[in-house]
Write an enzyme that holds these catalytic residues in place. Structure first.
Site, PDB file in Angstrom:
ATOM      1  N   ASP A 335       0.843  -1.189   0.000  1.00 18.84           N
ATOM      2  CA  ASP A 335       0.000   0.000   0.000  1.00 18.84           C
ATOM      3  C   ASP A 335       0.886   1.249   0.000  1.00 18.84           C
ATOM      4  O   ASP A 335       1.874   1.319   0.748  1.00 18.84           O
ATOM      5  CB  ASP A 335      -0.889  -0.027   1.244  1.00 18.84           C
ATOM      6  CG  ASP A 335      -1.838   1.144   1.318  1.00 18.84           C
ATOM      7  OD1 ASP A 335      -2.694   1.263   0.432  1.00 18.84           O
ATOM      8  OD2 ASP A 335      -1.714   1.943   2.269  1.00 18.84           O
ATOM      9  N   GLU A 365       1.602   0.141  -4.985  1.00 21.52           N
ATOM     10  CA  GLU A 365       1.130   1.419  -5.512  1.00 21.52           C
ATOM     11  C   GLU A 365       2.286   2.412  -5.580  1.00 21.52           C
ATOM     12  O   GLU A 365       2.840   2.780  -4.533  1.00 21.52           O
ATOM     13  CB  GLU A 365       0.050   1.997  -4.597  1.00 21.52           C
ATOM     14  CG  GLU A 365      -1.212   1.180  -4.513  1.00 21.52           C
ATOM     15  CD  GLU A 365      -2.209   1.792  -3.537  1.00 21.52           C
ATOM     16  OE1 GLU A 365      -3.345   2.061  -3.943  1.00 21.52           O
ATOM     17  OE2 GLU A 365      -1.830   2.010  -2.365  1.00 21.52           O
TER      18      GLU A 365
END
Length: 786
Positions: A335, A365
């Site tokens: 994340d 990400e």
């Protein structure tokens, strides 16, 4: 504290042995640290927290030169709870859960000592990771544990739990496989689980005492105890071993079906700081600061971990290794990975691949949630040749448009995106990736509008569909969300008798079809294959089951959609040409045939990557009407395996023609069948006469035949004329040609000639005399060139 060396190699936490347990914790600024042992989990308040940790049996701990405190307690401590009691320089005394704890009480209030061997389900020692030869062989499926089984129509006993993934043989009223069998039938290689570590915002005790399902919901991006499974997914959150055992059972069940498990990890921030997992033990160390000394907020939720610091880096690497080794986790999705420094990411990948398993998958990400002072951010491009991948938001935007609004992309109706889609389909190797294994291709995931809802909004259908407007999971009028979802009509305009005809359905298949037919690593959002809706909620992180639950009844209703996804996945898995590994392979074997007018066509040639099909053509039609697309020339028949209705590896229909008509908003995949010559070929004979009778080197360069374009040499006959014969595919209306000397040393005429092929003709003859005023003539009757 940044000059730490030796303690980064120490094993921290509770190290269990039957004869005694060693406890080690890093608390460099503490004046004194004691170990507190408890027989019970403590007294819970109405909110599910234990706030009083007095009354434990205390053991003094010794400090080494680098701030590691340790002690050993003899005897078998399995089932014992523990905390660390920290005395600070200002005289304050606080209790802290061990950040390295591998087991905890309900809601993570206290650490627990357990014999991890006792948490192993039968067969765990024999568990092996399903084979994965290279990252591009992956087909990822992003899924929330509770969403998978919580709806009543799942038919599962363990709704909302890890154990739901162990339930096989389940069928709906129509005989369709659901649950675990559905995942196996679909053909995905990895289930990517939203956070399954212990997170803060769900009370694990909600409903437990009464035997009711918990009413609380969250995605889980609020870390509390990083090395412990979340207890709300366990059948007994009060038993520290239960959550561990049941997660292992889940992994074991998925592995037995050939499905790997990816864990979504959140090492960029913690839910809180002061009462979070680190601050009480090492005040000020674990968190990144801005120039003013305040907590930086690159995560967007108030803090960010300082991953560049040695003990933070150590913690992350230790934690990942633990999950990979103890739980047999096969990969990790990071994340807000831009908040993790690139040095840490490189070390993670290198060490875990070399020391745990070289097939582990890593991706994340490549962006932040706000401004960060970190200079060495892991953004797009920093993954080049480093062994991990990043989410491809360039490709995502090109396919669908913006995330939450009416903005369109190629699949949702916007022109001029052909080039950007082609770049993504080539693995973004001319954008930010060095190799296709460095890009994760996707359209939607848990964040933002899911695919179906995005298409409805882009089509202006939100009112017709009755999409809802929620804020933090609640309706503006405070009404019942279950009733509101039942009253909505998200599939307005979709006929149950002909599902595949509806425009939103075709756009959804077009979008994810592009993903599955692209070089790189494809990722699907769970339920896309069932036309899953979240009723317009673009941020359903705590919107509950009414919004998030997968409706398994949609499988029977939209079975053709599921079969299409299943077929595309089977096609990808069966043919390595869609799963190339390197930039060099793509540049050698992949050729773009067309990228204009909302049409994309490419071919994979010369048995790319050792494929059994020598030549594959993929056509994507983003127009709402049919389009005709020329196919590469070949003497062999084309077999169509994907059209607007069906997808897979079996031939749906064949074509002997040199072009194909592709219906609007659809895909087509064809391959050259080297066992069948094209039938119905038209023979074209060109007779050529020169006054000087010098025919050496003269040839016809021909194109548009659908059979074999290029140079064809004349042969000289006894009549003083030269002759050439070539073939044209059935249905071809016109071919182009030039009569030239060698490689353009001379040519007949200043313009290209085009020969019209009359319908139903099987043999066409033309004659040509040398000279600028002479043209092609059919039997000398009329000029057939233009």
């Amino acid at each position: 504290m940044d000059m730490i060396k030796s303690c980064t190699s120490l094993k921290l936490g509770a190290i269990y042995r039957r004869e005694g347990t060693a406890f080690l914790v890093w608390a460099p600024d503490a004046v004194h640290v004691s170990l507190a042992l408890y027989e019970g989990a403590g007294e819970y308040d109405p909110q599910g927290f234990v706030t009083d940790h007095e009354g434990g049996t205390l053991y003094g701990m010794d400090r080494n030169d680098e701030g590691v405190w340790s002690t050993k307690v003899n005897g078998d401590l399995h089932g014992t709870y523990y905390m660390f009691k920290i005395e600070s320089t200002d005289g304050t005394v606080r209790y802290a859960v061990d950040p390295y704890a591998t087991a905890v009480s309900a809601n993570g209030s206290r650490g627990a000592v357990i014999d991890l061997a006792k948490s192993n389900p039968p067969g765990w020692e024999l568990d092996v990771r399903p084979e994965l030869l290279k990252p591009t062989d992956s087909v990822l499926y992003e899924l929330h544990v509770r969403d998978f089984s919580i709806h009543a129509d799942s038919g599962m006993k363990y709704r909302g739990k890890y154990k739901a993934f162990t339930e096989g043989g389940l069928r709906d009223m129509g005989g369709n496989a659901v649950g675990l069998d559905h995942l196996e039938e679909l053909g995905v290689t990895h289930v990517h689980l939203l956070p399954i570590f212990d997170f803060r915002t769900v009370n694990e005790l909600d409903g437990y005492a009464t035997g009711h399902l918990s009413r609380e919901y969250n995605w889980g991006y609020d870390p509390q105890n990083y090395n412990v499974p979340e207890g709300s997914y366990a059948t007994d959150p009060t038993d520290p071993a239960s959550r561990i055992r049941e997660l292992k059972e889940m992994v074991l069940a998925l592995h037995s079906r050939g499905i790997r498990v990816v864990m979504d990890v959140v090492y960029n921030h913690t839910y809180t700081v002061d009462d979070g997992p680190f601050e009480r033990l090492a005040p000020g160390y674990f968190y990144r600061k801005d120039v003013s000394g305040a907590l930086s907020n690159g995560s967007g939720v108030g803090n960010e971990l300082a991953t560049e610091k040695p003990m933070v880096r150590k913690y992350i690497k230790d934690s990942l290794r633990y999950w990979a080794e103890e739980f047999h986790i096969d990969g990790f999705r990071f994340d807000l990975m831009a908040l993790i420094d690139t040095t840490t990411m490189r070390e993670i990948v290198s060490e875990l691949r070399h020391e745990v398993d070289n097939s582990l998958l890593f991706y994340g990400e490549p962006w932040t949630g706000g401004m960060s002072p970190l200079t060495e951010q892991t953004v797009k491009g920093s993954q080049r040749d480093q062994g991990f991948a990043v989410f491809n938001d360039h490709f995502r935007h090109a396919i669908k448009g913006d995330n939450d609004g009416r903005g369109r992309g190629f699949a949702t109706g916007e022109p001029w995106y052909e080039g950007a889609v082609v770049e993504g389909m080539m693995g973004s190797i001319h954008d930010f990736a060095l190799h296709p294994s460095e890009t994760v291709n996707y359209v939607t995931v848990h964040d933002n509008l899911n695919l179906w809802d995005k298409i409805l909004i882009a089509e202006g259908m939100e009112q017709q569909a009755g999409l809802l407007h929620l804020m933090d999971g609640k309706l503006p009028d405070g009404g019942d969300v279950w009733q509101a979802t039942a009253a909505s009509n998200p599939y307005a305009g979709v006929s149950d008798e002909d599902v595949m005809r509806a425009v939103p359905v075709r756009r959804s298949l077009l979008a994810n079809g592009i993903v599955l037919l692209s070089q790189g690593i494809p990722l699907l959002h769970a339920g896309d294959e069932l036309l899953r809706t979240k009723f317009g909620d673009h941020n359903s992180y705590r919107s509950g089951d009414a919004i998030n639950a997968i409706r398994w009844s949609n499988k029977q209703r939209f079975r053709p959609v599921f079969d299409y996804y299943k077929g595309l996945i089977a096609l990808r898995k069966a043919h390595p040409a869609f799963r190339m590994t390197t930039r060099e392979e793509i540049e050698e074997y992949m050729e773009v045939l067309r990228s204009s007018d909302r049409i994309i066509a490419y071919r994979l040639m010369n048995s790319a990557a050792g494929d059994s099909w020598s030549q594959i053509v993929v056509v994507v039609n983003g127009n709402e009407h049919e389009m005709t697309v020329d196919l590469p020339p070949t003497l062999y028949r084309w077999n169509i395996v994907v059209n607007e209705q069906h997808a897979g590896t079996e031939t749906i229909e064949t074509s002997d023609q040199g072009a194909v008509t592709v219906p609007g908003l659809s895909l087509m995949v064809l391959y050259e069948d080297r066992t069948e010559m094209k039938k119905g070929l038209v023979t074209v004979e060109v007779e050529y006469e020169r006054r000087d009778q010098a025919y050496d080197g003269w040839n016809v360069w021909v194109w548009g035949t659908g059979v074999q374009d290029g140079s064809v040499l004349f042969t000289q006959g006894s009549s003083g004329k030269a002759r050439v014969v070539f073939h044209v595919a059935s249905g071809t209306k016109r071919v182009g040609c030039i009569v030239r000397l060698n490689d353009w040393e001379d040519r007949e005429g200043e313009n290209d000639w085009f020969i019209d092929i009359p319908p139903d003709e099987v043999e066409v003859r033309f004659s040509l005399r040398s000279g600028k005023d002479e043209g092609f003539n059919k039997k000398g009757q009329r000029d057939m060139a233009s």
